[in-house]
Each structure stands twice: as structure tokens, then as C-alpha cells.
Design an enzyme around this catalytic site. Structure first.
Site, PDB file in Angstrom:
ATOM      1  CB  THR A  15      90.903 -16.939 -56.478  1.00  0.00           C
ATOM      2  OG1 THR A  15      90.912 -17.001 -55.044  1.00  0.00           O
ATOM      3  CG2 THR A  15      89.782 -16.015 -56.931  1.00  0.00           C
ATOM      4  N   GLY A  16      91.833 -20.196 -55.822  1.00  0.00           N
ATOM      5  CA  GLY A  16      92.987 -21.042 -55.514  1.00  0.00           C
ATOM      6  C   GLY A  16      93.356 -21.912 -56.706  1.00  0.00           C
ATOM      7  CD  GLN A  18      94.366 -28.967 -56.784  1.00  0.00           C
ATOM      8  OE1 GLN A  18      93.575 -29.356 -57.632  1.00  0.00           O
ATOM      9  NE2 GLN A  18      95.627 -29.350 -56.773  1.00  0.00           N
ATOM     10  CE  LYS A  41      93.461 -13.008 -55.440  1.00  0.00           C
ATOM     11  NZ  LYS A  41      94.126 -14.181 -55.985  1.00  0.00           N
ATOM     12  CB  THR A  96      88.083 -29.330 -46.524  1.00  0.00           C
ATOM     13  OG1 THR A  96      87.663 -28.267 -47.360  1.00  0.00           O
ATOM     14  CG2 THR A  96      89.357 -28.967 -45.806  1.00  0.00           C
ATOM     15  CD  GLU A  97      92.330 -36.504 -46.078  1.00  0.00           C
ATOM     16  OE1 GLU A  97      92.825 -36.187 -47.172  1.00  0.00           O
ATOM     17  OE2 GLU A  97      92.539 -37.598 -45.528  1.00  0.00           O
ATOM     18  CD  GLU A 211      86.936 -45.842 -46.425  1.00  0.00           C
ATOM     19  OE1 GLU A 211      87.289 -45.914 -47.613  1.00  0.00           O
ATOM     20  OE2 GLU A 211      87.302 -44.938 -45.671  1.00  0.00           O
ATOM     21  CG  HIS A 249      89.518 -42.301 -46.031  1.00  0.00           C
ATOM     22  ND1 HIS A 249      88.723 -43.055 -46.856  1.00  0.00           N
ATOM     23  CD2 HIS A 249      90.042 -41.337 -46.817  1.00  0.00           C
ATOM     24  CE1 HIS A 249      88.766 -42.555 -48.084  1.00  0.00           C
ATOM     25  NE2 HIS A 249      89.555 -41.517 -48.092  1.00  0.00           N
TER      26      HIS A 249
END
Lengths: 294, 382
Positions: A15-16, A18, A41, A96-97, A211, A249
Site C-alpha cells: 500500500t506504500g 513505491q 489495512k 530495502t537498503e 564492484e 553501496h
């Protein structure tokens, strides 16, 4: 770690802003979203699917799912992941970061107990072009994603997107994009993703986008030397980054002699993998690989 | 976030690990009076870096007068570019042998890792490389915590005579509590001293707080040492932007950590020198205006490359921010765009209409043009 349109997806945090935006994009593209979670909800509907109070509740009451995706803020992520795993979720994609590492380690221990595969944290997700996607990748951009036979593994969403674009510009398409995430501790490593692409019927060659930081590329290189399919090329970001600094990162940091660009380049080259000086070299590498675009 | 010795040791003490009596002081006279109270001391520079001893930042003193004179030597020193502004005046210890103990978050096992060695005082990387048989690595199940009996068994062969493995294992369990309760990325005691009476004493401590856990460790995080940031880096941190000053002349603005690092790499590949790392990916992608303003404050920048590849971050939103800032600031330097991915059709159209500029077809072309426009790089800012 390849997502299919038969996989039933639960969206925790649907529901957010994003959560609902990307749920709609996933649905439009062909992802089979069966429900969402928001404890406040429960009983309502969002993006045309029922909202449950928990993942456990979803599993019991008509929202059976195979895969769950977390659109959950950092301090709530471990609890949401635990809910999904207790419900019996077998694949969990964690976008999630900035989740505290202690919580991430708890998630990983619980995943090992339940036999759950975690992708991420801090990943942009998974794309199977022409079929479905789970995450916030622009799967619907035809200049970037096209069904094909090249598997792409990336720690970074933005750089992974660029590599996919270069693949399509060279006339090729992707069998799968596996975003593994930019955190120091992640569930699915470069090696895990490489193994699953090696065993995927549609994949004929693999591109590794790494990386600086950690030693995942080195571990993957050992396997690359022995696998059935070629690793066509690799690009490792961060060769020009100063040591001791986190480059955006949390996992992209050179500490002393650990996690350096050189170490990764040497390991990959030893395994016969071409390490590109710029992502634009990918087109030529694909064309020289002997793999035909399909 | 790094904690200096004076801020890290109280975390050990709180967990029940013995540390020497000490006083933190900022002037030489106070060092003298601290010595008067404590007895023979070691005066230790407090700076967020290792190698303090080698730099002459750790000296013994037997009397108050000596402590004062030693402290006046150390205060004001520069160690690895850090000015020494405070010293820890700490009681001397009768050391029989030095051990090493640490606990960290281990990416390989995806859990906590206890490391123990009887070669204290050495750098852990040196021990691992040169004397691996002197290093025990004990993986911990985070859900149950360490098992004292298993831990004792693992370390037993490295515990020196005179000290019981039980005592060392007990200390490691206390250290684990300090690690777990405080969201450590790393907690390290080096050296962990065995004294003449065979008791254990933590002579130094390094503590690194997990940056992602600062939000829930507000009480202790106030004692950490913030990274040494430039003015622009501080301003960026306040805007929640990831920015690092570098000493080149090609400004870099990109979205996402991977793409931003890559842009720097490709600038370097074509013979240029990046002036900064600045990414506006993730939730920060709407901050292009702020980001550009900040970056243009660097007078070393001779050209700018804007490299967007939209995924989560929409390139039309980011480009609008850049265009707005460009029209507002009217900078004199040339800018080169490479825009691909989500929203790129709208972004390119906006660029044409409002700035009469065109995105390059490839990132490499935009970067090569930016490097050429910046001209030869003649060295750092200083």
C-alpha cells in the site's frame, strides 16, 4: 534464481507509494501478484488484489504465494522477512537498503533454517524478459530488456540496467537479469546466481557485473573456470575509487588489501573471463563470443 | 562509524571486561595531574587511525612531570593527517604476553565471526597471512549466540600456559555481548594482555558501529568519531546525498552507486580525472537540483558529465532537476549528457526544449567529450 510467470508473488508493503507503483508495473508486465500485506489495512484491496494482515495470514486465507517481495523500511525489514519465512515462503526478494547488518544476519540464519532463498538486501530485483519481473527494474523498457539467451548478474541496479541496455544495443536479449544487491552480506551471491544461470535451459552465456569490496567475484571466478557455459565478459565497478571509502553501496569498500579491483580482475582473467575496461565493450564481447543472438 | 580508544573501552567495561584505569585529557597539565592520581602511565594519542605507536603517539611516563612533558609532545602532533587534540592517560600494566580477540560481521558465513590469536600486538592481516596456525576463526550462530564449550575447545590450543581457557572463553562471551548489544561491525581488543598475575586486561579497543544501525544506537553513536569530511561532503550529508570529493577536474553526476563508480572509472579510462563521486539514486533521485548546486561549488571542475540510466530512479525527474538548476545557476562550464532507461524519452525531449542540448548516444561518447573539454589534468587541488 530465475523468476517465472507461474510464480505467485506476495507484495509486503503493497500500500506504500513505491509498493503500489511497482506492483502495478509488475502486473502490467505479467507477474502473477496474488496479494499484499499491510497489518493496518488487512481486508482491503490494493492494485486489484487482497491485502492481508501478515504473510502467514495470506498463506492460510487464500493468498498462497511462492515468492515475496519487501517494500519495507530498514528497521521493519527483518520482522517482515521473518513473517514471510514462517508462512513458508521459498524465495524472498529484499529491496530495502540500510537494514542494520545484525538484522540481515538474523534473516540469513532464519532463511537457512526454513530453506528460503533470499535475494538482496539492497537489490533492484529479478527480471525474466518477456515473462515477468520482481523488483524495481525497468523491465518494460524495450530498449533495455528483450527476451534472449544472455544471463546478467549485477550487484548494482543502475549499472546492471546499463549492461542490459548494451546487450540489447548489440542485438542480443537476456534470459534473466539477477540483481543480487549492494550490501556487504547478501543472501544470493554472485556464485549462487552463476550456478543457477549455468543450469538454466535458456541461458547460453553469462555476464558478471561486479564492484569493489568483498570477495564474491573471486569465488564466482573459480566456478566460472569449470562451468558448462561461457562467462562472456565481466565489468567490475570501482577501479578508480579511493581505498577506505564506502562508494555509495555499503559493500563497495576496499579495506587494506581486501576487495580490490585488481584481485577481482586477476581472478576472473585467470578463469578465462574478459574484464572490460568500460561497459561499452560488452557489445563487441558478445559478438566475439560465438553465441548467436536469438 | 569509528570509535576511538577512549570511546570504545567503556563499551568493554560495561560488558564486564577489565580495562586499565584512565583519564581523557586535552592539555598537558591535566595529563600531569592524572598521572599523579593513577601512578605510572602510558600517554596515548586519541585519533581515528591505527599506527599511533609507530608515529610516536604512545609514550610511557613514570611521574607527573614526565606525563606533562610527554603529553605536550603528543598534543598537537599530526598522525595520518589527524591533529591530536586529546590524549588518554592510562595506568601502565605488567604485561607477560599479548593476545588478540575480535568479533566481526562475516560476509562468507553470513554471521558473526570470533577471531582469537596468541600473537597479540600484530596486525590481524599479518597474522592471517604469515602465521595462520596462530589464528582461530570461530563462526557463531546468531540466533543461539556462541556456545561457550565449543568456543573453549576451539581456542584451547592457543591459550598460553598459566591462563585457563575458561577465563579466555568467558572474556570472549562478554566481548560477544558488547558486539551484539551495540550493533558492532567490528569490535577488537589488540592487545589483550596477560598480566604477571595471569589476569586478562584489554589494553586497546577498536569499535566500528554499523552505519545502518546508528538510527537505533543513538546513545552510543554520540561518542563515535564522525568521518573527516570536507565542507561539501558535510553539506551533502545534510541533504542525504552520497558525495565524495576527489581531486580531478571532471565533475560526475550519476544515479546509483554502481553507475556512479563506473562513470568515474570510464573518465579515468579515457585519461581524465574525476572531481567527485555523487550519486542521486535510490530515494534521493529527486534531489538533482541540490546535487548539482553542491557540486558546482567545486572550482576545480572544468567540465561535467551527467550519466543517468533509469531504473527505480526516473531519468525525466532527475533531468528536470538538473535543467532547473542549470537555468538558475547558469554555470560557465560545459556539460555532457548520457540519458538512458526509465523516462529517457521525456528526459531527452526536455533537455532539447529547455537547454537546447542533446544526450549522447553512448555513455563513452559523453565521457570522452567531457574529458576533452576539461583539458589536461595538472594535479590535485593543493
Amino acid at each position: 534464481m530465475i523468476i517465472r510467470n507461474t510464480d505467485r508473488l506476495l507484495v509486503q508493503g503493497i500500500t506504500g507509494k513505491q509498493g503500489s507503483f511497482w506492483t502495478e508495473r509488475m502486473q502490467e508486465y505479467g507477474t502473477r501478484v496474488v496479494g499484499g500485506v499491510n497489518p493496518k489495512k488487512a481486508g482491503t484491496e490494493c492494485c486489484g488484489v487482497p491485502v492481508f494482515g501478515s504473510a502467514v495470514d495470506a498463506m492460510k486465507n487464500g493468498g498462497e504465494f511462492d515468492v515475496s517481495i519487501l517494500f519495507i523500511p530498514p528497521l521493519g525489514a527483518a520482522k517482515a522477512a521473518s513473517d514471510a519465512m514462517q508462512a513458508g515462503c521459498k524465495k524472498l526478494v529484499c529491496l530495502t537498503e540500510h537494514i542494520p547488518v545484525r538484522d540481515v544476519m538474523n534473516m540469513m540464519a532464519e532463511a537457512a533454517e526454513h530453506g528460503t532463498t533470499i535475494v538482496g538486501p539492497n537489490t533492484a530485483g529479478l527480471v525474466t524478459p518477456g515473462e515477468c519481473f520482481v523488483g524495481f527494474m525497468p523491465a518494460f523498457e524495450s530498449s533495455i530488456f528483450k527476451p534472449g539467451n544472455i544471463g546478467i548478474i549485477s550487484r548494482s541496479g543502475s549499472l546492471g540496467t546499463l549492461m542490459c541496455l548494451n546487450t540489447v544495443q548489440a542485438g542480443y536479449g537476456q534470459s534473466a537479469f539477477v540483481g543480487i544487491g549492494g550490501d556487504p552480506i547478501i543472501g544470493t551471491t554472485t556464485l549462487d546466481a552463476l550456478k543457477s544461470l549455468d543450469n538454466d535451459a535458456k541461458t547460453e552465456g553469462v555476464v558478471i557485473v561486479g564492484e569493489i569490496g568483498g570477495s564474491m567475484e573471486e569465488a564466482a571466478a573459480e566456478y566460472a573456470a569449470t562451468m558448462k557455459k561461457p562467462v562472456i565478459a565481466s565489468f567490475i565497478a570501482g577501479g578508480s575509487s579511493p581505498p577506505g571509502k564506502k562508494m555509495g553501496h555499503a559493500g563497495a569498500i576496499v579495506m587494506g588489501n581486501k576487495g580490490t579491483y585488481q584481485s577481482k580482475k586477476i581472478a576472473l582473467e585467470k578463469a578465462g573471463v574478459e574484464v572490460l575496461p568500460t561497459p561499452s565493450g560488452l557489445g563487441a564481447a558478445l559478438k566475439n563470443s560465438g553465441i548467436k543472438a536469438n | 562509524m569509528n570509535f576511538e580508544e577512549f570511546a570504545a573501552k567503556p563499551l568493554l567495561a560495561k560488558a564486564g571486561i577489565d580495562v586499565p584505569p584512565s583519564r581523557l585529557v586535552t592539555d598537558a597539565a591535566a595529563a600531569g595531574s592524572a598521572c599523579e592520581e593513577i601512578g605510572p602511565v602510558v600517554v596515548k594519542a586519541q585519533v581515528p587511525t591505527g599506527k599511533r605507536g609507530k608515529a610516536g603517539g604512545i609514550l610511557p611516563a613514570g611521574s607527573a612531570a614526565e606525563a606533562e612533558s610527554v603529553a605536550s609532545k603528543i598534543l598537537g602532533m599530526s598522525i595520518a593527517d589527524h591533529l591530536v587534540e586529546k590524549v588518554l592517560v592510562e595506568a601502565q600494566a605488567n604485561i607477560k604476553q599479548e593476545l588478540y580477540a575480535a568479533i566481526l560481521n562475516d560476509p562468507a558465513s553470513k554471521g558473526p565471526l570470533i577471531m582469537f590469536s596468541d600473537m597479540g600486538g600484530m596486525d590481524i592481516e599479518e597474522i592471517a597471512e604469515e602465521k595462520p596456525e596462530h589464528l582461530v576463526r570461530h563462526e557463531v550462530n546468531i540466533q543461539t549466540g556462541p556456545d561457550g564449550a565449543l568456543l573453549k575447545k576451539d581456542i584451547d590450543s592457543l591459550v598460553p600456559e598459566g591462563v585457563s581457557s575458561d577465563a579466555v572463553a568467558e572474556l570472549l562471551l562478554k566481548l560477544y555481548n558488547a558486539y551484539a548489544d551495540n550493533d558492532a561491525e567490528l569490535i577488537e581488543i589488540n592487545p589483550l594482555a596477560i598480566l604477571e598475575d595471569n589476569s586478562l586486561l584489554a589494553l586497546d579497543c577498536k569499535f566500528v558501529l554499523d552505519d545502518s544501525a546508528i538510527v537505533r544506537q543513538t546513545e552510543i553513536s554520540a561518542n563515535g568519531t564522525p568521518d573527516k569530511l570536507t565542507g561539501r561532503e558535510l553539506a551533502a550529508a545534510e541533504l542525504d546525498l552520497k558525495y565524495i570529493d576527489l581531486d580531478g577536474n571532471v565533475g560526475v553526476l550519476a544515479n546509483g552507486a554502481g553507475l556512479t563508480m563506473t562513470t568515474m572509472d570510464v573518465v579515468t579510462h579515457y585519461g581524465g580525472a574525476p572531481a567527485n563521486f555523487l550519486e542521486i539514486g535510490g530515494e534521493a533521485y529527486t534531489k538533482a537540483t541540490d546535487a548539482l548546486k553542491l557540486m558546482l561549488g567545486n572550482e576545480n571542475i572544468k567540465s561535467l558529465v551527467v550519466n543517468f540510466c533509469g531504473a527505480f530512479a526516473r531519468t525525466d525527474v532527475m533531468t528536470e532537476g538538473v535543467v532547473n538548476a542549470w537555468l538558475e545557476l547558469k554555470p560557465e562550464i560545459p556539460v555532457f549528457f548520457s540519458i538512458h532507461g526509465t523516462g529517457s524519452v521525456d528526459a531527452r525531449k526536455m533537455l532539447k526544449e529547455r537547454l537546447d542540448m542533446t544526450s549522447y548516444e553512448t555513455m563513452d561518447e559523453a565521457i570522452q567529450a567531457a574529458v576533452a573539454a576539461a583539458g589536461p589534468f595538472t594535479g590535485g587541488a593543493s
